[in-house]
Each structure stands twice: as structure tokens, then as C-alpha cells.
Design a protein around this motif. Structure first.
Motif, PDB file in Angstrom:
ATOM      1  N   VAL A 122      -0.121   2.771 -18.343  1.00  0.00           N
ATOM      2  CA  VAL A 122       1.090   1.955 -18.163  1.00  0.00           C
ATOM      3  C   VAL A 122       1.530   2.019 -16.709  1.00  0.00           C
ATOM      4  N   SER A 123       1.738   0.866 -16.118  1.00  0.00           N
ATOM      5  CA  SER A 123       2.258   0.777 -14.756  1.00  0.00           C
ATOM      6  C   SER A 123       3.656   0.163 -14.776  1.00  0.00           C
ATOM      7  N   VAL A 124       4.381   0.360 -13.694  1.00  0.00           N
ATOM      8  CA  VAL A 124       5.748  -0.173 -13.571  1.00  0.00           C
ATOM      9  C   VAL A 124       5.715  -1.406 -12.679  1.00  0.00           C
ATOM     10  N   SER A 125       6.390  -2.461 -13.122  1.00  0.00           N
ATOM     11  CA  SER A 125       6.380  -3.731 -12.399  1.00  0.00           C
ATOM     12  C   SER A 125       7.500  -3.772 -11.356  1.00  0.00           C
ATOM     13  N   TYR A 126       7.153  -4.233 -10.148  1.00  0.00           N
ATOM     14  CA  TYR A 126       8.126  -4.390  -9.068  1.00  0.00           C
ATOM     15  C   TYR A 126       8.001  -5.794  -8.484  1.00  0.00           C
ATOM     16  N   SER A 127       9.147  -6.401  -8.223  1.00  0.00           N
ATOM     17  CA  SER A 127       9.181  -7.691  -7.537  1.00  0.00           C
ATOM     18  C   SER A 127       9.693  -7.455  -6.119  1.00  0.00           C
ATOM     19  N   ILE A 128       8.866  -7.808  -5.139  1.00  0.00           N
ATOM     20  CA  ILE A 128       9.159  -7.524  -3.733  1.00  0.00           C
ATOM     21  C   ILE A 128       9.467  -8.832  -3.001  1.00  0.00           C
ATOM     22  N   CYS A 129      10.484  -8.785  -2.169  1.00  0.00           N
ATOM     23  CA  CYS A 129      10.805  -9.904  -1.292  1.00  0.00           C
ATOM     24  C   CYS A 129      10.504  -9.492   0.150  1.00  0.00           C
ATOM     25  N   GLN A 130       9.524 -10.139   0.750  1.00  0.00           N
ATOM     26  CA  GLN A 130       9.188  -9.877   2.148  1.00  0.00           C
ATOM     27  C   GLN A 130       9.500 -11.119   2.973  1.00  0.00           C
ATOM     28  N   LYS A 131      10.241 -10.940   4.045  1.00  0.00           N
ATOM     29  CA  LYS A 131      10.670 -12.065   4.877  1.00  0.00           C
ATOM     30  C   LYS A 131      10.831 -11.602   6.314  1.00  0.00           C
ATOM     31  N   VAL A 139       5.874  -9.737  19.357  1.00  0.00           N
ATOM     32  CA  VAL A 139       6.615  -8.679  18.672  1.00  0.00           C
ATOM     33  C   VAL A 139       7.405  -9.309  17.537  1.00  0.00           C
ATOM     34  N   ARG A 140       7.124  -8.877  16.337  1.00  0.00           N
ATOM     35  CA  ARG A 140       7.739  -9.473  15.156  1.00  0.00           C
ATOM     36  C   ARG A 140       8.507  -8.408  14.374  1.00  0.00           C
ATOM     37  N   VAL A 141       9.518  -8.871  13.649  1.00  0.00           N
ATOM     38  CA  VAL A 141      10.313  -8.001  12.781  1.00  0.00           C
ATOM     39  C   VAL A 141      10.120  -8.471  11.343  1.00  0.00           C
ATOM     40  N   PHE A 142       9.762  -7.544  10.469  1.00  0.00           N
ATOM     41  CA  PHE A 142       9.537  -7.852   9.057  1.00  0.00           C
ATOM     42  C   PHE A 142      10.494  -7.033   8.200  1.00  0.00           C
ATOM     43  N   GLN A 143      10.999  -7.665   7.161  1.00  0.00           N
ATOM     44  CA  GLN A 143      11.931  -7.004   6.254  1.00  0.00           C
ATOM     45  C   GLN A 143      11.402  -7.064   4.833  1.00  0.00           C
ATOM     46  N   TYR A 171       5.255 -10.703  -5.574  1.00  0.00           N
ATOM     47  CA  TYR A 171       6.044 -11.059  -4.399  1.00  0.00           C
ATOM     48  C   TYR A 171       6.834 -12.330  -4.674  1.00  0.00           C
ATOM     49  N   SER A 172       8.160 -12.204  -4.597  1.00  0.00           N
ATOM     50  CA  SER A 172       9.045 -13.347  -4.797  1.00  0.00           C
ATOM     51  C   SER A 172      10.411 -13.016  -4.238  1.00  0.00           C
ATOM     52  N   CYS A 173      11.032 -14.004  -3.576  1.00  0.00           N
ATOM     53  CA  CYS A 173      12.368 -13.807  -3.016  1.00  0.00           C
ATOM     54  C   CYS A 173      13.435 -14.575  -3.781  1.00  0.00           C
ATOM     55  N   SER A 174      13.072 -15.179  -4.892  1.00  0.00           N
ATOM     56  CA  SER A 174      14.028 -16.022  -5.617  1.00  0.00           C
ATOM     57  C   SER A 174      15.138 -15.213  -6.255  1.00  0.00           C
ATOM     58  N   LYS A 175      14.871 -13.971  -6.629  1.00  0.00           N
ATOM     59  CA  LYS A 175      15.862 -13.165  -7.336  1.00  0.00           C
ATOM     60  C   LYS A 175      16.492 -12.098  -6.450  1.00  0.00           C
TER      61      LYS A 175
END
Length: 329
Positions: free
Chosen positions: A157-166, A177-181, A250-254
Motif C-alpha cells: 500500500v502506498s500513499v497518494s500525494y497531489s503536488i503542485c509545481q509552479k 537562474v530560475r525559481v521553482f515552487q 501533479y496538479s495545481c487545480s486543488k
């Protein structure tokens, strides 16, 4: 002498044939005994199916397969995890352990050859080695016997994570030079955000902040990475936990800022309370107005009737005479 000798030889040959017959009969009996013991050993030891490895995601459903063709319908079917019984089925009745109550379902009432187990809303506590136990009836040359069968299913069993990268604040899109969040809701205290480039971990320093989200009970993790890009590849953030495996999407909608979430939540609660209070006040005002109006109308009608009676009694109106006459009578 010759006939006697021939007779003796014939007699000796007969003894030899009898001995050979007896030896053959003993061999057949021993062979049958051996085959019977072998069948009994197979029946007791059972047939081990190939182990199946399944991977599930926490809070989702998963089917543990177990085919039980030629199952003996009079025998029980038992699902176990280690030495603990998950489900016991016999006589169209299922008994489920307390920890799996309402989450474990078997399909034998619909298909006698399908002993598969459906687990709903799985958790990390559900992972482990499951065992499907059942008995089957085997027919061979007019004879039949019962075999004990079992199959192993290893559930991970694994745990689900929704990540927002922008893009992070102060990011210069035109520069190298870039900044990532990266933003994610943390489910476990050991969760952390790591950065990778082309599948390899980055040693670049990054800042990570954790914020508690009151309505959800989770912790919001936010990580910022500043680095110089030398190619077309961009870094990617992942969630790591040394104790569990993770499933990432990967999703930023939520994903929104936690402080905004808290403020919006409080604002919505306050607005709802104000609306309910206003509605109750209006209803109470309407009821009070209706009661007062009804009371005033009733009093006015009584006053009009009283005035009319007095006027009739104090005048020469024909109705007053009739009223007096009726009263006198």
C-alpha cells in the motif's frame, strides 16, 4: 524315471508360478497402499499457487484474486493475513473481523468458483501477506477426494500525494537562474519534499515551510528552489517518506495558499451564520406582525358589534323594537 522327473518338474513349475502370482499380488497391494498414502499426503499438503504481488493506493479499493474452481461447496473458505482471519465463509454466510467490517466482500454468492476478496478504502495497516484457503473436489478414474488449496497475495500500500509545481516568486523567465515552487499537503510527520533533475537527486539548497491547515487537519508543505539551468531539463519535486512508499500525481487545480483557505473558510462560516440569523429574524418578525394584526382586527370587530348594538337599543329603528320584543318574549 523320466516321467517322474517330468512330473516333478511340472510340479515345481506350478509352485514357481504360484510364488510369482503371490509376489505380484503383494506388489499390487503395496503399490495401491503407496498411491493411497501419496494421495492422502497431497490432500493434506495442498496445492500452492504462485504468489501474487499487488500494489494499492491508500483510500482506494483493490481486488485480491483467488480462483477456486471445483470448490467443495460443503467446506469453508478462509481469508487470512498472517495468523489473523479477515473473512470466514461457509453456508452462504460471511463472518468478517472487526477491523475489516464493511470493507471486505467476497463474491461466492454470485460465483462458486470466484473466491476473490474486495477490500475497500484500504490503509497502510492493510498491507501484508494474505492467504486464500479453500477445498476442492478432484475426480480421477471414478474416484474422488478432497484437496486443500491455498494462494498467497502480497499487498503493498502506498500513499497518494497531489503536488503542485509552479514558478516561484521573483522568477526571471528569460534568465538562466530560475525559481521553482512546490506545494503539497503532508499526511505524515516524516514526509519531506526533495528535488530531482533527470531522475537524480539535487544537492542544491532549498527552503521548506510547513503550515497547519485547520479545516483539513493536514500540514501544507511549500518548498522553493533557486538554480541555474544549463539545458532544457527542469527540476521536479517529489515527496519522500522513509517508512512508506508514495504515489505522486501533479496538479495545481486543488492547491491554494493555506492562509487563503483558512480565511475563506472562516469567511464562509461567518457569512452562513449571518444569513441564518437574518432569516430567523425575518420569520420571527412576520409571525409577530401576523399575531398583532389578527389581534387588532378582532378587537376592531368586537368594538363595531358593540357600537351597533348600542345604537340599535337607543333608537326607534324597527330592528330595535324587534330586538326588544324578542327579548321581552
Amino acid at each position: 524315471m523320466l516321467p517322474d522327473r517330468i512330473t516333478r518338474l511340472q510340479y515345481s513349475s506350478g509352485d514357481l508360478a504360484d510364488q510369482l502370482f503371490l509376489s505380484t499380488s503383494r506388489a499390487q497391494v503395496n503399490m495401491k497402499t503407496f498411491l493411497g498414502l501419496l494421495i492422502a499426503f497431497i490432500s493434506v499438503s495442498g496445492n500452492e499457487n504462485q504468489e501474487v504481488i499487488l500494489k494499492g493506493v491508500s483510500e482506494q479499493n483493490i481486488l485480491l484474486p483467488c480462483s477456486c474452481s471445483s470448490r467443495n461447496l460443503d467446506k469453508e473458505v478462509i481469508w487470512q493475513i498472517k495468523e489473523t482471519t479477515v473473512l470466514h465463509y461457509q453456508g452462504n454466510t460471511s463472518d468478517v473481523s472487526a477491523s475489516y467490517e464493511g470493507r471486505a466482500e467476497i463474491f461466492l454468492t454470485k460465483n462458486d468458483s470466484n473466491c476473490s476478496l474486495l477490500l475497500s478504502n484500504i490503509t497502510l495497516a492493510d498491507q501484508g501477506m494474505y492467504k486464500c484457503n479453500f477445498h476442492s473436489t478432484v475426480y480421477n478414474q471414478g474416484y474422488h477426494h478432497t484437496e486443500y488449496n491455498y494462494a498467497f497475495i502480497h499487498l503493498e500500500v502506498s500513499v497518494s500525494y497531489s503536488i503542485c509545481q509552479k514558478s516561484g516568486p521573483g522568477n526571471d523567465v528569460n534568465g538562466n537562474v530560475r525559481v521553482f515552487q512546490c506545494d503539497v499537503s503532508r499526511r505524515h510527520p516524516e514526509d519531506r519534499i526533495d528535488w530531482q533533475l533527470d531522475g537524480q537527486p539535487l544537492e542544491k539548497p532549498s527552503t521548506t515551510d510547513a503550515t497547519y491547515i485547520a479545516p483539513t487537519g493536514l500540514h501544507h508543505l511549500s518548498s522553493n528552489l533557486t538554480m541555474e539551468l544549463n539545458g532544457n531539463s527542469e527540476p521536479k519535486c517529489v515527496v519522500k517518506n522513509p517508512a512508506i512508499s508514495t504515489s505522486i500525481s501533479y496538479s495545481c487545480s486543488k492547491h491554494t495558499d493555506p492562509s487563503i483557505q483558512d480565511h475563506t473558510f472562516v469567511k464562509s462560516v461567518v457569512s452562513s451564520s449571518v444569513i441564518v440569523a437574518v432569516v430567523l429574524l425575518l420569520v420571527f418578525s412576520l409571525v409577530l406582525y401576523h399575531c398583532q394584526t389578527s389581534k387588532r382586527v378582532t378587537e376592531e370587530k368586537r368594538a363595531d358589534v358593540t357600537t351597533e348594538l348600542w345604537e340599535l337599543n337607543g333608537s326607534n329603528h324597527p330592528k330595535s323594537k324587534n330586538l326588544i320584543l324578542v327579548t321581552a318574549e
